[in-house]
Scaffold this active site. Structure first.
Site: not given
Ligand code: PBG
Length: 337
Positions: A207, A261
């Site tokens: 991520k 992601k």
């Molecule tokens: C937070 C989380 C995020 C997303 C999923 N879980 C945002 C972040 O890390 O700030 C993003 C998902 C998206 O943008 O569709 N743990």
């Protein structure tokens, strides 16, 4: 996998003409290498405390969904054959604290939604997000030290409590999205010790600290709360080798499945990890990617359905076993009709 590079097919034009295999619709379907199916889809939804729906302005077409509609919406996904739903809670500001105990309150919003859907909709997978950001007054995914750094090991203890509450509420899959080191092993051990060995872990292994998460933070109401950035735990967008290492370590720690992601800007990461991963790998087409497609479509610049299908197919081609998409319901409807 078969080695397609040997024997090489030399170019023998005019005897060989690749266009022969593109000459009609049935021929193109016959030789199609990858397929996008309803079975590939994971649908992320936002749940709120108030009944009814409230739109997310930066995510056109995505509504936050209230308790009176949870079962109906989940039932629709089930009826279309979508295998799994991922739930994200919209936590009111007054429940956000620096210690985040709302995250493991057994009757919190996401646990209520899990219980309700699990008891009334058969045959639908339920995925719960493991991270503290919706509950944290700072908007960060972890607990902060007095000097403001995100604490790893203390955060893991909190994530373990959150995981147990969500498993107790009926989550089939827990998806840790926090990027702390060592959380997969700790959560796995705690789940097993509590009798939840059947609950699977789908780890956000790779991520990235991305600017594409903005509309998601608007949807869950954490954008206002967020202080600073998430670069001390989410991956640097410049790094691919490090992403592979994250994936390997999460597998070693017991992850059943992995997520890469964001999606489209990170197809190379998806390709690299899915080439060698012994466990299924999913792409997450995140909020910012979805918002860009929606905005272009709203201006009449792109054909929405075509662009969604093409981008999701790109994930399959790059090696994904499935895709998280805000367009999952629309796409499932299109695939069924
Ligand atoms: C937070 C989380 C995020 C997303 C999923 N879980 C945002 C972040 O890390 O700030 C993003 C998902 C998206 O943008 O569709 N743990």
């Amino acid at each position: 996998m078969t080695d397609r590079s040997f024997p090489a097919q030399p170019n023998q034009f005019p005897a060989v003409r690749l266009r022969r295999r593109r000459s009609s619709d049935w021929m193109r379907r016959l030789v199609q290498e990858n397929h996008l199916q309803v079975e590939d889809l994971i649908w992320p939804i936002f749940v709120q405390e108030e009944n009814g729906r409230s739109p997310v302005p930066s995510l056109p077409g995505v509504d936050r969904i209230g308790p009176d509609l949870w079962v109906e919406v989940a039932g629709e996904a089930r009826a279309l054959g979508i295998p799994a739903l991922a739930l994200f809670p919209v936590v009111p500001a007054h429940r956000k604290t620096l210690t985040c105990e709302e995250a493991w309150r057994t009757d919190n919003l996401v646990c209520q939604a899990m219980r309700r859907i699990r008891s009334q909709v058969e045959g639908l997978g339920l995925i719960a997000d493991v991270a503290l950001d919706p509950y944290n007054a700072t908007g960060q995914d972890g607990l902060l030290s007095d000097s403001g750094e995100v604490l790893n090991d203390e955060t893991i203890e909190a994530l373990v409590k959150q995981s147990l509450a969500q498993a107790e509420a009926g989550a089939h899959i827990l998806a840790p999205s926090d990027m702390m080191d060592g959380r997969i092993a700790a959560i796995r051990a705690a789940l097993d010790a509590a009798g939840h060995s059947d609950v699977a872990l789908m780890s956000y292994a790779a991520k990235f600290a991305s600017a594409f998460y903005g509309p998601f933070r608007d949807a869950v109401g954490s954008s206002g709360a967020l202080k600073g950035d998430k670069k001390s735990y989410q991956l640097n967008p410049a790094n691919a080798r490090e992403a592979e290492l994250e994936a390997r370590y999460d597998i070693d720690e017991g992850a059943d499945m992995l997520i890469v992601k964001p999606g489209l800007p990170y197809l190379d990461i998806l390709y690299r990890i899915s080439q060698t991963s012994p466990v299924p790998v999913y792409a997450y087409q995140v909020s910012g990617e979805y918002a860009m497609m929606k905005a272009a479509a709203a201006n009449g610049w792109l054909d929405e359905q075509a662009i969604v299908a093409e981008t999701l197919m790109a994930f399959k081609r790059a090696g994904a076993d499935g895709v998280w998409s805000y367009a999952a319901l629309d796409l499932a409807r299109a695939l069924r009709s």
